[in-house]
Design a protein around this motif. Structure first.
Motif, PDB file in Angstrom:
ATOM      1  N   GLU A   1     -11.213   2.340 -12.812  1.00 61.41           N
ATOM      2  CA  GLU A   1     -10.492   3.487 -13.626  1.00 61.41           C
ATOM      3  C   GLU A   1      -8.872   3.531 -13.328  1.00 61.41           C
ATOM      4  OE1 GLU A   1     -12.753   6.856 -13.177  1.00 61.41           O
ATOM      5  OE2 GLU A   1     -14.633   6.394 -14.020  1.00 61.41           O
ATOM      6  N   PHE A   2      -8.462   3.503 -11.893  1.00 64.04           N
ATOM      7  CA  PHE A   2      -7.281   3.424 -11.623  1.00 64.04           C
ATOM      8  C   PHE A   2      -6.388   2.503 -12.257  1.00 64.04           C
ATOM      9  CE2 PHE A   2      -3.892   2.491  -8.303  1.00 64.04           C
ATOM     10  CZ  PHE A   2      -3.258   3.562  -8.582  1.00 64.04           C
ATOM     11  N   GLU A   3      -6.962   1.359 -12.232  1.00 62.65           N
ATOM     12  CA  GLU A   3      -6.242   0.182 -13.171  1.00 62.65           C
ATOM     13  C   GLU A   3      -5.965   0.516 -14.469  1.00 62.65           C
ATOM     14  OE1 GLU A   3      -8.213  -3.470 -12.019  1.00 62.65           O
ATOM     15  OE2 GLU A   3      -7.467  -3.396  -9.842  1.00 62.65           O
ATOM     16  N   VAL A   4      -7.166   1.119 -15.152  1.00 63.38           N
ATOM     17  CA  VAL A   4      -6.891   1.298 -16.836  1.00 63.38           C
ATOM     18  C   VAL A   4      -5.801   2.367 -16.934  1.00 63.38           C
ATOM     19  CG1 VAL A   4      -8.183   2.543 -18.367  1.00 63.38           C
ATOM     20  CG2 VAL A   4      -9.357   0.862 -17.168  1.00 63.38           C
ATOM     21  N   GLU A   5      -5.811   3.385 -15.859  1.00 66.85           N
ATOM     22  CA  GLU A   5      -4.712   4.373 -16.118  1.00 66.85           C
ATOM     23  C   GLU A   5      -3.324   3.774 -15.876  1.00 66.85           C
ATOM     24  OE1 GLU A   5      -4.955   7.520 -17.040  1.00 66.85           O
ATOM     25  OE2 GLU A   5      -7.248   7.041 -17.461  1.00 66.85           O
ATOM     26  N   GLU A   6      -3.115   3.074 -14.810  1.00 69.98           N
ATOM     27  CA  GLU A   6      -1.948   2.253 -14.623  1.00 69.98           C
ATOM     28  C   GLU A   6      -1.412   1.301 -15.753  1.00 69.98           C
ATOM     29  OE1 GLU A   6       0.141   3.374 -12.021  1.00 69.98           O
ATOM     30  OE2 GLU A   6      -1.213   5.030 -12.192  1.00 69.98           O
ATOM     31  N   ALA A   7      -2.496   0.743 -16.293  1.00 65.00           N
ATOM     32  CA  ALA A   7      -2.210  -0.121 -17.462  1.00 65.00           C
ATOM     33  C   ALA A   7      -1.518   0.388 -18.620  1.00 65.00           C
ATOM     34  CB  ALA A   7      -3.526  -0.888 -18.195  1.00 65.00           C
ATOM     35  N   LYS A   8      -1.647   1.791 -18.905  1.00 65.72           N
ATOM     36  CA  LYS A   8      -1.101   2.515 -19.839  1.00 65.72           C
ATOM     37  C   LYS A   8       0.532   2.733 -19.784  1.00 65.72           C
ATOM     38  CE  LYS A   8      -5.106   5.252 -20.742  1.00 65.72           C
ATOM     39  NZ  LYS A   8      -5.774   6.535 -20.567  1.00 65.72           N
ATOM     40  N   LYS A   9       0.896   2.526 -18.365  1.00 67.88           N
ATOM     41  CA  LYS A   9       2.201   2.621 -18.115  1.00 67.88           C
ATOM     42  C   LYS A   9       2.954   1.224 -18.147  1.00 67.88           C
ATOM     43  CE  LYS A   9       1.130   6.116 -14.575  1.00 67.88           C
ATOM     44  NZ  LYS A   9       1.065   6.413 -13.202  1.00 67.88           N
ATOM     45  N   GLY A  10       2.304   0.185 -18.561  1.00 66.12           N
ATOM     46  CA  GLY A  10       3.168  -1.356 -18.340  1.00 66.12           C
ATOM     47  C   GLY A  10       2.364  -2.211 -17.725  1.00 66.12           C
ATOM     48  N   GLU A  11       2.781  -3.661 -17.976  1.00 67.45           N
ATOM     49  CA  GLU A  11       2.459  -4.581 -16.917  1.00 67.45           C
ATOM     50  C   GLU A  11       2.539  -4.568 -15.589  1.00 67.45           C
ATOM     51  OE1 GLU A  11       0.239  -7.073 -17.829  1.00 67.45           O
ATOM     52  OE2 GLU A  11       0.172  -6.208 -19.845  1.00 67.45           O
TER      53      GLU A  11
ATOM     54  N   ALA B   1       3.035  -1.805 -13.727  1.00 62.53           N
ATOM     55  CA  ALA B   1       2.310  -0.884 -12.995  1.00 62.53           C
ATOM     56  C   ALA B   1       0.912  -1.336 -12.856  1.00 62.53           C
ATOM     57  CB  ALA B   1       2.223   0.547 -13.943  1.00 62.53           C
ATOM     58  N   LEU B   2       0.208  -1.967 -13.614  1.00 61.35           N
ATOM     59  CA  LEU B   2      -1.094  -2.716 -13.451  1.00 61.35           C
ATOM     60  C   LEU B   2      -0.958  -3.569 -12.523  1.00 61.35           C
ATOM     61  CD1 LEU B   2      -3.990  -3.171 -14.601  1.00 61.35           C
ATOM     62  CD2 LEU B   2      -2.939  -4.619 -16.366  1.00 61.35           C
ATOM     63  N   ALA B   3      -0.175  -4.633 -12.537  1.00 62.09           N
ATOM     64  CA  ALA B   3       0.142  -5.451 -11.277  1.00 62.09           C
ATOM     65  C   ALA B   3      -0.048  -4.706 -10.014  1.00 62.09           C
ATOM     66  CB  ALA B   3       0.998  -6.240 -11.414  1.00 62.09           C
ATOM     67  N   ALA B   4       0.833  -3.592 -10.002  1.00 64.88           N
ATOM     68  CA  ALA B   4       0.885  -2.975  -8.724  1.00 64.88           C
ATOM     69  C   ALA B   4      -0.422  -2.244  -8.325  1.00 64.88           C
ATOM     70  CB  ALA B   4       1.863  -1.804  -8.858  1.00 64.88           C
ATOM     71  N   ALA B   5      -1.195  -1.674  -9.352  1.00 64.95           N
ATOM     72  CA  ALA B   5      -2.669  -1.293  -9.155  1.00 64.95           C
ATOM     73  C   ALA B   5      -3.473  -2.235  -8.721  1.00 64.95           C
ATOM     74  CB  ALA B   5      -3.032  -0.587 -10.252  1.00 64.95           C
ATOM     75  N   LYS B   6      -3.433  -3.333  -9.194  1.00 62.78           N
ATOM     76  CA  LYS B   6      -4.276  -4.521  -8.524  1.00 62.78           C
ATOM     77  C   LYS B   6      -4.180  -4.887  -7.429  1.00 62.78           C
ATOM     78  CE  LYS B   6      -5.564  -6.455 -13.278  1.00 62.78           C
ATOM     79  NZ  LYS B   6      -5.353  -7.769 -14.141  1.00 62.78           N
ATOM     80  N   GLU B   7      -2.760  -4.564  -6.801  1.00 64.36           N
ATOM     81  CA  GLU B   7      -2.599  -5.090  -5.311  1.00 64.36           C
ATOM     82  C   GLU B   7      -3.020  -4.100  -4.452  1.00 64.36           C
ATOM     83  OE1 GLU B   7      -0.968  -7.767  -3.940  1.00 64.36           O
ATOM     84  OE2 GLU B   7      -0.911  -8.748  -5.749  1.00 64.36           O
ATOM     85  N   LYS B   8      -3.526  -2.986  -5.061  1.00 67.19           N
ATOM     86  CA  LYS B   8      -3.708  -1.785  -4.366  1.00 67.19           C
ATOM     87  C   LYS B   8      -5.486  -1.929  -3.793  1.00 67.19           C
ATOM     88  CE  LYS B   8      -0.060   0.565  -4.277  1.00 67.19           C
ATOM     89  NZ  LYS B   8       0.956   0.624  -3.103  1.00 67.19           N
ATOM     90  N   ARG B   9      -6.100  -2.733  -4.566  1.00 75.40           N
ATOM     91  CA  ARG B   9      -7.657  -2.654  -4.173  1.00 75.40           C
ATOM     92  C   ARG B   9      -7.975  -3.296  -2.943  1.00 75.40           C
ATOM     93  NH1 ARG B   9     -12.379  -3.310  -7.990  1.00 75.40           N
ATOM     94  NH2 ARG B   9     -10.766  -3.012  -9.733  1.00 75.40           N
ATOM     95  N   ASP B  10      -7.250  -4.514  -2.408  1.00 75.09           N
ATOM     96  CA  ASP B  10      -7.418  -4.761  -1.178  1.00 75.09           C
ATOM     97  C   ASP B  10      -7.110  -3.663  -0.278  1.00 75.09           C
ATOM     98  OD1 ASP B  10      -8.574  -7.289  -2.233  1.00 75.09           O
ATOM     99  OD2 ASP B  10      -6.802  -8.591  -1.306  1.00 75.09           O
TER     100      ASP B  10
ATOM    101  N   LEU C   1     -15.458  -7.244   0.326  1.00 73.82           N
ATOM    102  CA  LEU C   1     -16.072  -6.200  -0.578  1.00 73.82           C
ATOM    103  C   LEU C   1     -15.044  -6.382  -1.870  1.00 73.82           C
ATOM    104  CD1 LEU C   1     -16.717  -3.327   1.979  1.00 73.82           C
ATOM    105  CD2 LEU C   1     -18.630  -4.993   0.674  1.00 73.82           C
ATOM    106  N   SER C   2     -13.820  -6.464  -1.483  1.00 71.96           N
ATOM    107  CA  SER C   2     -12.848  -6.341  -2.615  1.00 71.96           C
ATOM    108  C   SER C   2     -13.028  -7.410  -3.417  1.00 71.96           C
ATOM    109  CB  SER C   2     -11.250  -6.545  -2.121  1.00 71.96           C
ATOM    110  OG  SER C   2     -10.354  -6.500  -3.057  1.00 71.96           O
TER     111      SER C   2
END
Length: 553
Positions: A170-180, A182-191, A481-482
């Protein structure tokens, strides 16, 4: 003041700044529900790690079982905890009611700990002497309580991890609305998010091993006894066959205070075993309290967690035949990658979870435990997790900023190499020390050890070993897990997290092999087997890295 209590206070003082750091980090850059999930898991893990720290040694001290017999019970229990997570994952995926499944898991698990907390004893205090089959009935009851804990743990553990994965979806979906970007940064947060979640598991784990020794020492002192790692085994041997060895006589004096009236050996053995194990049962009561705290935290914060049932019912999407075929192919690739990593995980957990088996017995037998009880050394692993995680996260983040990110599969391969370093160190140290098998070493009295030129190891040996194992764990467990959350098909998240835990279960089912080698072979050979397992696993993982990297994109 009690040395164990002083150690505990020092540990708490040291970890408080790290707790504050992790809370701030999670609030700043991660989904809002992360801390709530982590705290709920921390309470449950605190109760669990109290029990885990003492279980194998408890089975030996209470029922007079051999190390190998206690290890089989421990291995089956540990396997059950993880393999039954598959059941919990299937239930949650089908109902899409992750919150309800987790809640019921905590409630029923608490009842299992209540069963362990009941201090059941045979009438004469000796558990080898068959009082009408009573000691066997108590053992069966204990195993049933462990089965309850194992079964409902599957409702809790994997599904809470699945919820954390859904938070990041859900976090990545929300960040994707802000642009590529923001989405890339959000994906880095998962680990790093899973690493934070994992740290809170270990905050509970670092304090828990102190609980049982503190309660046991308090109860022993109240009855004019002193803690002695060797005494319960010697007492059971005396009850069994009347053996009064030089070692038995040496240890009786070390196990009583001036207030105890020594009448005869039979009375002493019965009294010591009874009081020793009553003290351990108090620790299981502490587990019950921890579970209730976990349930309270989860109940009060569950509104912050994803509610997939509500959302997925509202999303009805039609797919063409071509889209369905493409999706099926992608799902197959993802599952193949998942099972490949699960195969490596089996061998890691087989090696790593010797902390509750061979390494616990090593601390009891070969390490000087006059100042620190053997169970407490298990706190080293979570202690290092808390301290080393920021360093690992900083290194990974710095590499990412330079465009040199290490993929999750590569991190797992490195983790296996580092785990091998732990067993390489133990193997070399055991060769230099000329240690025989544990069984032979335990039979030696002070004079025999002096003649053979053998001495017990200092605590630093365990510190070095757990340092390497902890670094390996940080490269494998939270990142595993990630990885699962990345490759799992969205409608199978709970099941796939259950599969990760199922792989852990298979590894746990094999850990009884460690104590068998440890007791029968010169112990350097035992450590050598684990070193070989780690090195082979690393090689296989490196051979699959490029394929796994493509699938996980």
């Amino acid at each position: 003041m009690n040395r164990t209590l002083l150690f505990l206070i020092a540990v708490i003082v040291l970890i408080v700044p790290f707790i504050v750091y992790y809370v701030r980090l999670a609030k700043k850059d991660h989904p809002k529900g992360l801390i709530a999930a982590a705290l709920s898991n921390m309470g449950e893990r605190f109760g669990y790690y109290i029990m885990n720290a003492i279980l194998a040694l408890f089975l030996v001290s209470k029922f007079g079982l051999q190390d190998e017999q206690a290890s089989v019970i421990y291995s089956v229990f540990y396997c059950g905890i993880y393999v039954l997570s598959l059941v919990g994952g299937i239930i949650a995926d089908r109902t899409q009611n992750y919150n309800g499944t987790i809640q019921w898991g905590v409630i029923i698990m608490t009842l299992g700990y209540v069963g362990l907390a009941i201090p059941l004893f045979s009438m004469d205090g000796g558990f080898i002497v068959d009082a009408g089959g009573q000691w066997l009935s108590i053992l069966i009851f204990t195993c049933f309580a462990l089965l309850c804990i194992a079964f409902v743990n599957g409702l809790f553990k994997g599904n809470l991890q699945a919820l954390v994965g859904k938070m990041y979806d859900e976090f990545e979906v929300e960040e994707a609305k802000k642009g590529e970007e923001a989405l890339a940064a959000a994906k880095e947060k998962r680990d790093s998010g899973f690493q934070i979640f994992y740290v809170f598991i270990n905050i509970g784990g670092v304090v828990a091993p102190f609980v049982a020794p503190l309660l046991r020492e308090w109860w022993l002192n109240a009855h004019n006894f002193k803690y002695n790692a060797d005494m319960t085994t010697l007492c059971h041997k005396f009850i069994q066959d009347g053996t009064v060895s030089t070692k038995f006589t040496e240890n009786v004096g070390k196990s009583i205070t001036d207030g105890y009236q020594l009448i005869d050996n039979a009375t002493f053995c019965s009294d010591y075993i009874t009081v020793f194990n009553q003290g351990i049962h108090f620790a299981f009561i502490a587990s019950v309290i921890a579970m209730l705290i976990s349930l309270t935290i989860f109940f009060c914060t569950k509104s912050k967690f994803p509610q997939p049932a509500k959302k997925e019912k509202a999303e009805v999407i039609e797919y063409t035949a071509e889209e369905k075929q493409a999706m099926a192919k992608e799902i197959k690739q993802r599952l193949y990658a998942l099972f490949a990593v699960l195969g490596i995980a089996i061998f890691f957990w087989f090696s790593f979870h010797q902390n509750g088996q061979s390494l616990s017995f090593f601390a009891r037998d070969f390490v000087n435990t006059d100042d620190v009880a053997p169970e407490i050394w298990q706190a080293l692993n979570p202690f290092f997790v808390i301290f080393l995680t920021p360093l690992v996260m900083i290194v990974f983040a710095a590499l990412a900023r330079k465009g040199k990110s290490i993929s999750t599969p590569r991190k797992i391969a490195l983790g296996m190499a580092i785990a091998g370093c732990a067993y390489l160190f133990l193997m070399v140290y055991s060769i230099i020390s000329a240690y025989p098998s544990a069984e032979s070493f335990r039979d030696m009295d002070i004079a025999a050890m002096a003649t053979a030129g053998l001495t017990k190891a200092g605590p630093w040996v365990l510190i070095v070993t757990y340092f390497f194992l902890t670094v390996a764990e940080l490269f494998i467990s939270p990142l595993g897990l990630s990885f699962v959350s990345k490759v799992a098909p969205r409608h199978m998240v709970g099941l796939c997290q259950g599969l990760w835990l199922g792989a852990t279960a298979v590894g746990n089912l094999l850990i009884w092999i460690g104590p068998v080698m440890y007791n029968k072979w010169p112990i350097w050979q035992c450590w050598g087997v684990f070193l070989l397992v780690c090195l082979i696993s690393m090689g296989v993982m490196l051979g699959m890295v490029k394929w796994l990297e493509r699938v996980a994109k």
